[in-house]
Design a protein around this motif. Structure first.
Motif, PDB file in Angstrom:
ATOM      1  N   ASN A   1       0.826  -1.204   0.000  1.00  0.00           N
ATOM      2  CA  ASN A   1       0.000   0.000   0.000  1.00  0.00           C
ATOM      3  C   ASN A   1       0.861   1.256   0.000  1.00  0.00           C
ATOM      4  O   ASN A   1       0.542   2.233  -0.680  1.00  0.00           O
ATOM      5  CB  ASN A   1      -0.942   0.005   1.205  1.00  0.00           C
ATOM      6  CG  ASN A   1      -2.067  -1.008   1.070  1.00  0.00           C
ATOM      7  OD1 ASN A   1      -2.350  -1.484  -0.028  1.00  0.00           O
ATOM      8  ND2 ASN A   1      -2.702  -1.344   2.173  1.00  0.00           N
TER       9      ASN A   1
ATOM     10  N   ALA B   1       2.062   1.795  -3.481  1.00  0.00           N
ATOM     11  CA  ALA B   1       1.005   2.355  -4.337  1.00  0.00           C
ATOM     12  C   ALA B   1       0.840   3.848  -4.088  1.00  0.00           C
ATOM     13  O   ALA B   1       0.415   4.593  -4.963  1.00  0.00           O
ATOM     14  CB  ALA B   1      -0.323   1.643  -4.087  1.00  0.00           C
TER      15      ALA B   1
ATOM     16  N   MET C   1       1.044  -4.848  -6.778  1.00  0.00           N
ATOM     17  CA  MET C   1       0.388  -4.581  -8.061  1.00  0.00           C
ATOM     18  C   MET C   1       1.425  -4.733  -9.177  1.00  0.00           C
ATOM     19  O   MET C   1       2.585  -4.356  -9.019  1.00  0.00           O
ATOM     20  CB  MET C   1      -0.116  -3.144  -7.999  1.00  0.00           C
ATOM     21  CG  MET C   1      -1.050  -2.759  -9.091  1.00  0.00           C
ATOM     22  SD  MET C   1      -1.481  -1.000  -8.874  1.00  0.00           S
ATOM     23  CE  MET C   1      -2.299  -0.750 -10.449  1.00  0.00           C
TER      24      MET C   1
ATOM     25  N   GLU D   1      -1.254   5.373  -6.933  1.00  0.00           N
ATOM     26  CA  GLU D   1      -2.232   4.359  -7.370  1.00  0.00           C
ATOM     27  C   GLU D   1      -3.147   3.996  -6.205  1.00  0.00           C
ATOM     28  O   GLU D   1      -3.295   2.831  -5.834  1.00  0.00           O
ATOM     29  CB  GLU D   1      -1.512   3.124  -7.918  1.00  0.00           C
ATOM     30  CG  GLU D   1      -0.962   3.297  -9.313  1.00  0.00           C
ATOM     31  CD  GLU D   1      -2.052   3.376 -10.397  1.00  0.00           C
ATOM     32  OE1 GLU D   1      -3.248   3.208 -10.066  1.00  0.00           O
ATOM     33  OE2 GLU D   1      -1.700   3.626 -11.557  1.00  0.00           O
TER      34      GLU D   1
ATOM     35  N   HIS E   1      -5.696   1.223  -5.767  1.00  0.00           N
ATOM     36  CA  HIS E   1      -5.258  -0.163  -5.580  1.00  0.00           C
ATOM     37  C   HIS E   1      -4.571  -0.407  -4.241  1.00  0.00           C
ATOM     38  O   HIS E   1      -3.753  -1.312  -4.123  1.00  0.00           O
ATOM     39  CB  HIS E   1      -4.399  -0.592  -6.773  1.00  0.00           C
ATOM     40  CG  HIS E   1      -5.173  -0.536  -8.054  1.00  0.00           C
ATOM     41  ND1 HIS E   1      -6.087  -1.495  -8.410  1.00  0.00           N
ATOM     42  CD2 HIS E   1      -5.244   0.424  -9.015  1.00  0.00           C
ATOM     43  CE1 HIS E   1      -6.666  -1.148  -9.560  1.00  0.00           C
ATOM     44  NE2 HIS E   1      -6.175   0.011  -9.940  1.00  0.00           N
ATOM     45  N   VAL E   2      -4.910   0.384  -3.232  1.00  0.00           N
ATOM     46  CA  VAL E   2      -4.565  -0.027  -1.877  1.00  0.00           C
ATOM     47  C   VAL E   2      -5.598  -1.071  -1.464  1.00  0.00           C
ATOM     48  O   VAL E   2      -6.738  -1.069  -1.937  1.00  0.00           O
ATOM     49  CB  VAL E   2      -4.577   1.150  -0.868  1.00  0.00           C
ATOM     50  CG1 VAL E   2      -3.548   2.203  -1.252  1.00  0.00           C
ATOM     51  CG2 VAL E   2      -5.959   1.750  -0.725  1.00  0.00           C
ATOM     52  N   THR E   3      -5.184  -1.991  -0.604  1.00  0.00           N
ATOM     53  CA  THR E   3      -6.065  -3.075  -0.175  1.00  0.00           C
ATOM     54  C   THR E   3      -6.945  -2.603   0.980  1.00  0.00           C
ATOM     55  O   THR E   3      -6.432  -2.177   2.011  1.00  0.00           O
ATOM     56  CB  THR E   3      -5.231  -4.289   0.270  1.00  0.00           C
ATOM     57  OG1 THR E   3      -4.349  -4.643  -0.789  1.00  0.00           O
ATOM     58  CG2 THR E   3      -6.129  -5.470   0.630  1.00  0.00           C
TER      59      THR E   3
ATOM     60  N   CYS F   1     -10.343  -7.493  -8.336  1.00  0.00           N
ATOM     61  CA  CYS F   1     -10.160  -6.162  -8.919  1.00  0.00           C
ATOM     62  C   CYS F   1      -9.642  -6.303 -10.353  1.00  0.00           C
ATOM     63  O   CYS F   1      -9.027  -7.320 -10.691  1.00  0.00           O
ATOM     64  CB  CYS F   1      -9.190  -5.352  -8.077  1.00  0.00           C
ATOM     65  SG  CYS F   1      -8.854  -3.701  -8.719  1.00  0.00           S
TER      66      CYS F   1
ATOM     67  N   CYS G   1      -7.157  -5.145 -11.561  1.00  0.00           N
ATOM     68  CA  CYS G   1      -5.690  -5.218 -11.590  1.00  0.00           C
ATOM     69  C   CYS G   1      -5.192  -6.642 -11.391  1.00  0.00           C
ATOM     70  O   CYS G   1      -3.991  -6.881 -11.420  1.00  0.00           O
ATOM     71  CB  CYS G   1      -5.090  -4.283 -10.528  1.00  0.00           C
ATOM     72  SG  CYS G   1      -5.213  -4.906  -8.842  1.00  0.00           S
TER      73      CYS G   1
ATOM     74  N   ARG H   1      -5.662  -8.404  -8.580  1.00  0.00           N
ATOM     75  CA  ARG H   1      -5.568  -8.703  -7.160  1.00  0.00           C
ATOM     76  C   ARG H   1      -6.960  -8.626  -6.535  1.00  0.00           C
ATOM     77  O   ARG H   1      -7.951  -8.427  -7.240  1.00  0.00           O
ATOM     78  CB  ARG H   1      -4.604  -7.719  -6.497  1.00  0.00           C
ATOM     79  CG  ARG H   1      -3.176  -7.896  -7.000  1.00  0.00           C
ATOM     80  CD  ARG H   1      -2.451  -6.580  -7.097  1.00  0.00           C
ATOM     81  NE  ARG H   1      -2.107  -6.070  -5.772  1.00  0.00           N
ATOM     82  CZ  ARG H   1      -2.478  -4.877  -5.312  1.00  0.00           C
ATOM     83  NH1 ARG H   1      -3.232  -4.076  -6.046  1.00  0.00           N
ATOM     84  NH2 ARG H   1      -2.107  -4.479  -4.125  1.00  0.00           N
TER      85      ARG H   1
ATOM     86  N   CYS I   1      -9.102  -4.430  -3.516  1.00  0.00           N
ATOM     87  CA  CYS I   1      -8.663  -3.054  -3.775  1.00  0.00           C
ATOM     88  C   CYS I   1      -9.801  -2.052  -3.543  1.00  0.00           C
ATOM     89  O   CYS I   1     -10.971  -2.347  -3.782  1.00  0.00           O
ATOM     90  CB  CYS I   1      -8.188  -2.905  -5.216  1.00  0.00           C
ATOM     91  SG  CYS I   1      -6.682  -3.806  -5.601  1.00  0.00           S
TER      92      CYS I   1
ATOM     93  N   GLU J   1     -10.654   0.325  -5.388  1.00  0.00           N
ATOM     94  CA  GLU J   1     -11.373   0.503  -6.652  1.00  0.00           C
ATOM     95  C   GLU J   1     -12.510  -0.506  -6.841  1.00  0.00           C
ATOM     96  O   GLU J   1     -13.520  -0.189  -7.463  1.00  0.00           O
ATOM     97  CB  GLU J   1     -10.372   0.402  -7.818  1.00  0.00           C
ATOM     98  CG  GLU J   1     -10.985   0.476  -9.195  1.00  0.00           C
ATOM     99  CD  GLU J   1      -9.947   0.707 -10.289  1.00  0.00           C
ATOM    100  OE1 GLU J   1      -9.241   1.725 -10.218  1.00  0.00           O
ATOM    101  OE2 GLU J   1      -9.844  -0.121 -11.202  1.00  0.00           O
TER     102      GLU J   1
END
Lengths: 318, 318
Positions: free
Chosen positions: A250, A253, A286, B161, B164-166, B175, B177, B179, B182, B184
């Motif tokens: 994180n 990112a 990612m 980004e 796309h942090v969890t 997601c 991406c 993974r 995320c 998103e």
């Protein structure tokens, strides 16, 4: 420019200070007890006299470019230490101004993790890097974030509290900050000891750690057991490294750093901790960031690191 | 300094471009279809001719200070668009150089969320701010992070980004991406629609949303239902805002921004979304940051925002 700076590291127990040259050599250093004085003026008096003595006996009294201070809850913008939980004084203490009044040189102040980051950038493994994150693993988890070659202070001077990002949104451990699930509750030295207690209570497999009274177990005990091949102790490092690696993904990112640099007691666990962290990063990162951010150990000598970090701040103090 | 800059926003469907003055007025604008040309050279030819026409018809051909471009996967450092998933070209496309060759002015390029952040800082609600985070809520979740008055690009140009942090470490949604868990996957327009489907499938209480074929539900449908007082729809915004607020608390712990600025379709949900986010921040924030970071809506006009954001980049292009 004068040849030396002074670095002062104010910890809960000791205040260590030293004279540092431009190449990061600690010319001389000394210390006083932080907690001896309940009145901050008395503390500053003793510190100033001790520092005067150190400067004079090293023929450096007129050769000081500035003073840098690392202290808990220190605000770079205001020059104040604000309600430090681990220091014996309350309220907003204008430490930078108090030292400026005494020594008549520029004084800059920041928290310990930021000081460590600047030290690493000036003298350590992050030399030449413009984007990296310093993570200090001690009793707590601290951080200093450098982007575009500058420390990120945030609008109020308190940026970089990465020990208090939430890593367990549900059913997380209580953290010293009053919230639950923080990185610090899992990945500090105390967090590792808590994991040990949790593992020992909820599992039945044998471990050397069972020979120690459960409330007395420290992260050092876990390390010692793991080095001797203790399976449960090694799993504690796996668990810790997995959480840390996920958190680092994180962070990557956020600022896409060239490196994450680890510093502090727990970082000395070496591969026992570094390998699980790296594996966790590789598993969770990612794809755009895959393999791009180095995981490094601090290169600053432990005994000098705090003073060096604080002193590095002084080169740019105004 | 010449009086105008050009902003170009390259989207998957349209490329919009305009002439902008120093006060953020879009003097004139036009657009072409992005996806018409599978060869990027043909695309640059059409774009250049269309921009030439726009400049000439506005007597601006010799009055351009520079060109700023916002595009998916654009790298500020290299001037290239790198493997953009939503554009018809593959590999590393040296877009900045191609435009520089045509127009003989400095060209700067960055991704759309970073362009929006610079636009907000130059012309919008973040004017005068040195530390803020821009979050774009569209089909995906994008971000542009400003610290110390500068955009954070990271060591490779790909910082920020934050979509796309969890946010769900366990059992999180897949997601785009590749993974899981995320931000998103929960807080984009598509994320809100997924939440709607999840709620409708796992619950039995009535909702206006049950009148729509479940696979067709969009975030706009959820908004429309919530405005009419639909309880389930309102709970979807609560759920979304709660996750977003928790994520924002982690962002605040990172860079301690003066404000988090929301932009994009979903941000237009107003209080339906803003209130749950603010409540979640207030509930989850570390005490040192309590009440310090403003939650704001973008002030840029939608029709102009993308061009304005890209153009703002051009003032500093070299």
């Amino acid at each position: 420019m004068k040849p030396y700076v002074v670095g002062i590291d104010i910890g809960g127990t000791n205040t260590v200070f030293g004279i540092v040259d431009a190449r990061g050599n600690v010319i001389a250093s000394s210390s006083i007890k932080t907690a001896k004085h309940s009145d901050v003026n008395d503390y500053i008096n003793e510190l100033s006299e001790a520092l005067d003595n150190l400067l004079e006996s090293n023929d450096a009294a007129d050769k000081i470019n500035g003073i840098g201070v690392g202290a808990p809850n220190a605000n770079f913008f205001t020059g104040c230490v604000e309600n430090p939980a681990n220091l014996p004084w309350n309220g907003e203490i204008p430490l930078a101004q108090m030292l400026k009044d005494r020594f008549n040189v520029p004084v800059a102040i920041t928290n310990d993790a930021n000081a460590a980051a600047i030290g690493e950038m000036t003298y350590g493994v992050a030399r030449g890097m413009k984007d990296f994150i310093m993570i200090t693993l001690g009793t707590g988890v601290g951080s200093g974030i450098v982007a575009n070659g500058q420390l990120i202070y945030g609008h109020d001077g308190f940026a970089g509290e990465l020990g208090h990002v939430t890593v367990k949104p549900n059913n997380g451990r209580m953290c010293g900050c009053g919230r639950t699930g923080c990185l610090e509750a899992y990945c500090s030295a105390t967090g590792v000891a808590r994991t040990a207690r949790e593992f020992l209570e909820t599992r039945t497999d044998p471990s050397r750690l069972r020979d120690i009274p459960i409330e007395d177990i420290t992260s050092k005990d876990v390390y010692d057991a793991a080095v001797l091949g203790d399976k449960l102790a090694k799993e504690i490092f796996q668990y810790t490294g997995d959480i840390m690696g996920r958190a680092f993904c994180n962070f990557i990112a956020f600022s896409s750093p060239e490196a994450i640099v680890l510093f502090g007691g727990l970082a000395k666990s070496g591969d026992l901790l570094m390998k699980p962290i790296q594996e966790s990063i590789d598993r969770n990162i990612m794809s755009a960031f895959k393999g791009k951010t180095k995981l490094l150990l601090s290169e600053l000598k432990d005994s000098d690191a705090a003073v060096l970090g604080a002193s590095a701040l002084a080169w740019e103090a105004r």
